[in-house]
Enzyme design. Structure first.
Site, mmCIF file in Angstrom:
data_model
loop_
_atom_site.group_PDB
_atom_site.id
_atom_site.type_symbol
_atom_site.label_atom_id
_atom_site.label_comp_id
_atom_site.label_asym_id
_atom_site.label_seq_id
_atom_site.Cartn_x
_atom_site.Cartn_y
_atom_site.Cartn_z
ATOM 1 N N ASN A 7 -20.826 49.146 44.315
ATOM 2 C CA ASN A 7 -21.587 50.309 43.069
ATOM 3 C C ASN A 7 -21.336 49.714 41.923
ATOM 4 O O ASN A 7 -20.595 49.345 41.128
ATOM 5 C CB ASN A 7 -19.623 51.341 43.213
ATOM 6 C CG ASN A 7 -20.310 52.092 42.602
ATOM 7 O OD1 ASN A 7 -21.249 52.666 41.531
ATOM 8 N ND2 ASN A 7 -19.600 53.657 42.643
ATOM 9 N N ARG A 90 -24.534 52.274 46.344
ATOM 10 C CA ARG A 90 -24.044 53.047 45.670
ATOM 11 C C ARG A 90 -25.170 53.037 45.065
ATOM 12 O O ARG A 90 -25.483 52.484 44.562
ATOM 13 C CB ARG A 90 -23.021 53.265 45.140
ATOM 14 C CG ARG A 90 -23.421 55.458 44.663
ATOM 15 C CD ARG A 90 -21.890 55.331 43.672
ATOM 16 N NE ARG A 90 -22.355 56.599 43.535
ATOM 17 C CZ ARG A 90 -21.338 57.012 42.921
ATOM 18 N NH1 ARG A 90 -20.639 56.323 41.964
ATOM 19 N NH2 ARG A 90 -21.831 58.559 42.614
ATOM 20 N N HIS A 179 -23.672 63.574 43.800
ATOM 21 C CA HIS A 179 -22.162 63.434 44.524
ATOM 22 C C HIS A 179 -22.690 63.701 46.249
ATOM 23 O O HIS A 179 -21.569 64.094 46.557
ATOM 24 C CB HIS A 179 -21.204 64.598 44.155
ATOM 25 C CG HIS A 179 -20.332 64.560 42.144
ATOM 26 N ND1 HIS A 179 -20.615 64.931 41.555
ATOM 27 C CD2 HIS A 179 -20.187 63.252 42.400
ATOM 28 C CE1 HIS A 179 -20.365 64.802 40.456
ATOM 29 N NE2 HIS A 179 -19.724 63.449 40.493
ATOM 30 N N HIS A 207 -16.645 69.192 43.995
ATOM 31 C CA HIS A 207 -15.998 67.844 43.788
ATOM 32 C C HIS A 207 -15.923 67.587 42.365
ATOM 33 O O HIS A 207 -17.330 67.592 41.337
ATOM 34 C CB HIS A 207 -17.321 66.524 43.398
ATOM 35 C CG HIS A 207 -16.699 64.880 43.942
ATOM 36 N ND1 HIS A 207 -16.376 64.620 44.575
ATOM 37 C CD2 HIS A 207 -17.195 65.215 42.159
ATOM 38 C CE1 HIS A 207 -16.404 63.475 43.764
ATOM 39 N NE2 HIS A 207 -16.739 63.072 42.127
ATOM 40 N N GLY A 209 -13.752 65.890 39.585
ATOM 41 C CA GLY A 209 -13.738 64.117 38.364
ATOM 42 C C GLY A 209 -13.741 64.756 37.437
ATOM 43 O O GLY A 209 -14.374 65.894 36.591
ATOM 44 N N ARG A 240 -19.455 67.011 29.576
ATOM 45 C CA ARG A 240 -20.281 67.089 29.709
ATOM 46 C C ARG A 240 -20.771 68.515 29.608
ATOM 47 O O ARG A 240 -19.612 69.465 30.143
ATOM 48 C CB ARG A 240 -21.494 66.876 30.925
ATOM 49 C CG ARG A 240 -21.860 65.100 31.212
ATOM 50 C CD ARG A 240 -22.415 65.160 32.378
ATOM 51 N NE ARG A 240 -22.593 64.211 33.271
ATOM 52 C CZ ARG A 240 -22.194 63.367 33.943
ATOM 53 N NH1 ARG A 240 -21.942 64.461 34.791
ATOM 54 N NH2 ARG A 240 -22.322 62.272 34.172
ATOM 55 N N ILE A 330 -9.570 65.704 39.806
ATOM 56 C CA ILE A 330 -8.963 67.039 39.579
ATOM 57 C C ILE A 330 -8.939 68.034 40.906
ATOM 58 O O ILE A 330 -8.043 68.431 41.395
ATOM 59 C CB ILE A 330 -9.416 67.975 38.961
ATOM 60 C CG1 ILE A 330 -10.106 67.378 37.415
ATOM 61 C CG2 ILE A 330 -9.400 69.004 38.211
ATOM 62 C CD1 ILE A 330 -10.979 67.543 36.591
ATOM 63 N N GLU A 383 -16.293 57.553 49.003
ATOM 64 C CA GLU A 383 -17.285 57.582 48.465
ATOM 65 C C GLU A 383 -17.929 56.390 49.135
ATOM 66 O O GLU A 383 -18.366 55.730 50.251
ATOM 67 C CB GLU A 383 -18.315 57.602 47.294
ATOM 68 C CG GLU A 383 -17.954 59.328 46.857
ATOM 69 C CD GLU A 383 -18.382 59.535 45.764
ATOM 70 O OE1 GLU A 383 -17.475 58.942 44.780
ATOM 71 O OE2 GLU A 383 -18.822 59.917 44.868
HETATM 72 P P1 ADP Z 1 -15.106 60.389 38.235
HETATM 73 O O1 ADP Z 1 -15.730 61.469 38.533
HETATM 74 O O2 ADP Z 1 -14.967 59.246 36.828
HETATM 75 O O3 ADP Z 1 -14.434 59.028 39.765
HETATM 76 P P2 ADP Z 1 -12.267 61.061 38.975
HETATM 77 O O4 ADP Z 1 -12.920 61.695 40.132
HETATM 78 O O5 ADP Z 1 -11.723 59.927 39.382
HETATM 79 O O6 ADP Z 1 -12.993 60.815 37.808
HETATM 80 O O7 ADP Z 1 -11.175 62.218 38.278
HETATM 81 C C1 ADP Z 1 -10.458 61.831 37.227
HETATM 82 C C2 ADP Z 1 -10.112 63.562 36.557
HETATM 83 O O8 ADP Z 1 -8.989 63.339 37.943
HETATM 84 C C3 ADP Z 1 -8.911 63.397 34.934
HETATM 85 O O9 ADP Z 1 -10.151 63.381 34.149
HETATM 86 C C4 ADP Z 1 -7.810 63.801 35.031
HETATM 87 O O10 ADP Z 1 -8.724 64.460 34.128
HETATM 88 C C5 ADP Z 1 -8.033 64.395 36.934
HETATM 89 N N1 ADP Z 1 -7.262 64.508 37.440
HETATM 90 C C6 ADP Z 1 -6.489 62.873 37.990
HETATM 91 N N2 ADP Z 1 -5.138 63.575 38.553
HETATM 92 C C7 ADP Z 1 -4.150 64.320 38.202
HETATM 93 C C8 ADP Z 1 -3.676 65.409 38.348
HETATM 94 N N3 ADP Z 1 -2.636 65.424 38.704
HETATM 95 N N4 ADP Z 1 -3.942 66.659 37.328
HETATM 96 C C9 ADP Z 1 -4.775 67.379 37.076
HETATM 97 N N5 ADP Z 1 -6.208 66.539 37.073
HETATM 98 C C10 ADP Z 1 -6.302 65.456 37.373
#
Ligand code: ADP
Length: 399
Positions: A7, A90, A179, A207, A209, A240, A330, A383
């Site tokens: 990636n 990717r 995604h 999805h 994040g 965003r 999230i 992924e």
């Molecule tokens: P990316 O899109 O960068 O791959 P991720 O899928 O790793 O992101 O998600 C990152 C987000 O996940 C962080 O911004 C954080 O807000 C959220 N996150 C991680 N653990 C928790 C949790 N226990 N509770 C709520 N949100 C979380």
């Protein structure tokens, strides 16, 4: 069969080595801050961990470092590079050319280059990574897996914007969605869990994040998704804005904002960060909101509200929904966020069980109440594994 998955981003190269079809992870590593004098490289295997800080000024140097890590006599994962039988990559944007993963050749590289303008930050480093891997591994199969491909099944009624047709024909302006590897992975996993064929499930996949998108999946095919020509459309994200009135852009432009500053504003300074004024991280915002920070609470509310609206919209276009699926950082971990999103939807057949919700942190399972008509599932995305599976499928010796 050992498969190495890459990636490649503008400043990082992440890679994972799989033994397929067993799906065992043999090694996992990353180079961060590629292009700088203070880059860091790391590798984790069953033997141990390597971490080095050094100057890695370009991609060729980065790949040389990856080779060194993988072949490290003490903590590496390979004795010889020739043990790697295929690489998966990717690739963010496949335009409307690619509706599935593809074996890479010179022509395919040109296809990735042809859509550089649609993903100027992502496709160039994706392609550089492919070129370096082809140089490093010689004649083995290389496979490109596109973030957009799964959404190529979206019908015209959902992918066209209500703007003059020539903008679509001349510039290919349409909804592509992103995604895709993740939405497809969790939709297929859900079908298995539900005991249904992959082409007979209707699901809504969230999805969530740092970048977030949602997809409506009918009979196993994506029929709509929230991201558009670019990943800026749709849900509220870490930084965003997601959906907004395009009139805001003209208004701010007339107020003196340049196009570049608006690009930065909407991609890097908006979303959770913009509303809260303090953080793009849901965990931080939850702590702040609990402590009385009203802006943090509003950011979380707007984030959840937008998702709820999309779920309602996608229920209308799907008619029958077997499950709503949460994934991404999230979606997988955010217990409070999941209940915020699905609160008060019982008339639509969605009721979550708070006890089940609370115990599903980063683990697969169902979190709906027994009376809920629609299932609600937490499914951790993977992924890299999805890329490894496609790469294996397209390069196994009996093919
Ligand atoms: P990316 O899109 O960068 O791959 P991720 O899928 O790793 O992101 O998600 C990152 C987000 O996940 C962080 O911004 C954080 O807000 C959220 N996150 C991680 N653990 C928790 C949790 N226990 N509770 C709520 N949100 C979380």
């Amino acid at each position: 069969m050992k498969i190495l998955v890459f990636n490649c981003g503008s400043s990082s190269i992440k890679f994972k080595l799989f033994e397929m079809p067993e799906e065992a992870v043999l090694a996992e590593g990353a180079i961060e801050r590629v292009g700088s004098e203070t880059a860091s490289a790391s590798l984790k295997t069953a033997h141990g961990k390597i971490e080095v800080k050094q100057s890695i000024t370009d991609y060729p140097r980065g790949f040389a470092v990856i080779k060194g890590l993988l072949l490290d006599p003490e903590n590496g994962a390979l004795v010889n590079l020739s043990e790697v039988r295929a690489c998966g990559h990717r690739v963010v944007h496949g335009g409307d050319e690619f509706s599935g993963s593809m074996r890479i050749d010179d022509l395919l590289e040109q296809g990735i280059e042809a859509v550089f303008e649609l993903a100027p930050l992502h496709n160039p480093p994706n392609l550089t990574g492919i070129q370096q891997a082809r140089l490093m591994f010689g004649a083995i199969p290389q496979v490109a897996c596109f973030d957009t491909a799964f959404h190529q099944s979206i019908p015209e009624v959902a992918y066209r914007y209500a703007i003059p047709e020539n903008l679509y024909t001349d510039y290919k302006i349409r909804r592509y969605g992103f995604h895709g590897m993740s939405h497809q992975f969790v939709a297929r996993s859900a079908a298995k869990l539900l005991g249904k064929h992959k082409y007979s499930v209707n699901v809504i996949t969230c999805h969530l994040g740092n970048g977030s998108s949602i997809a409506a999946i009918k009979d196993g095919h994506s029929i709509d998704t929230s991201m558009g020509l670019t990943p800026l459309e749709g849900l509220v994200m870490g930084t965003r804005s997601g959906d907004l009135d395009p009139g805001i852009i003209f208004y701010l432009h007339r107020k003196g904002h340049t196009i570049d500053s608006l690009d930065t504003l909407l991609n890097k300074k908006s979303g959770l960060l913009g509303i809260s004024g303090s953080s793009n991280d849901v965990r931080d915002l939850e702590i702040k909101a609990d402590g009385g920070d009203e802006k943090a609470r509003l950011a979380l509310d707007i984030f959840a509200y937008r998702i709820k609206k999309y779920i309602g919209g996608y229920m209308a276009i799907l008619n029958r929904v077997d499950a709503i699926i949460f994934t991404g950082g999230i979606g997988e971990n955010g217990v409070a966020m999941r209940s915020r999103i699905l609160a008060d939807m019982d008339q639509l057949g969605i009721i979550i069980d708070e006890t089940r919700n609370a115990v599903h942190v980063g683990v697969i399972g169902e979190i709906q109440d027994t009376t809920s008509r629609v299932k609600v599932m937490v499914i951790p995305t993977n992924e890299e594994l999805a890329i490894a599976r496609d790469t294996y499928k397209m390069s196994r010796p009996d093919r």
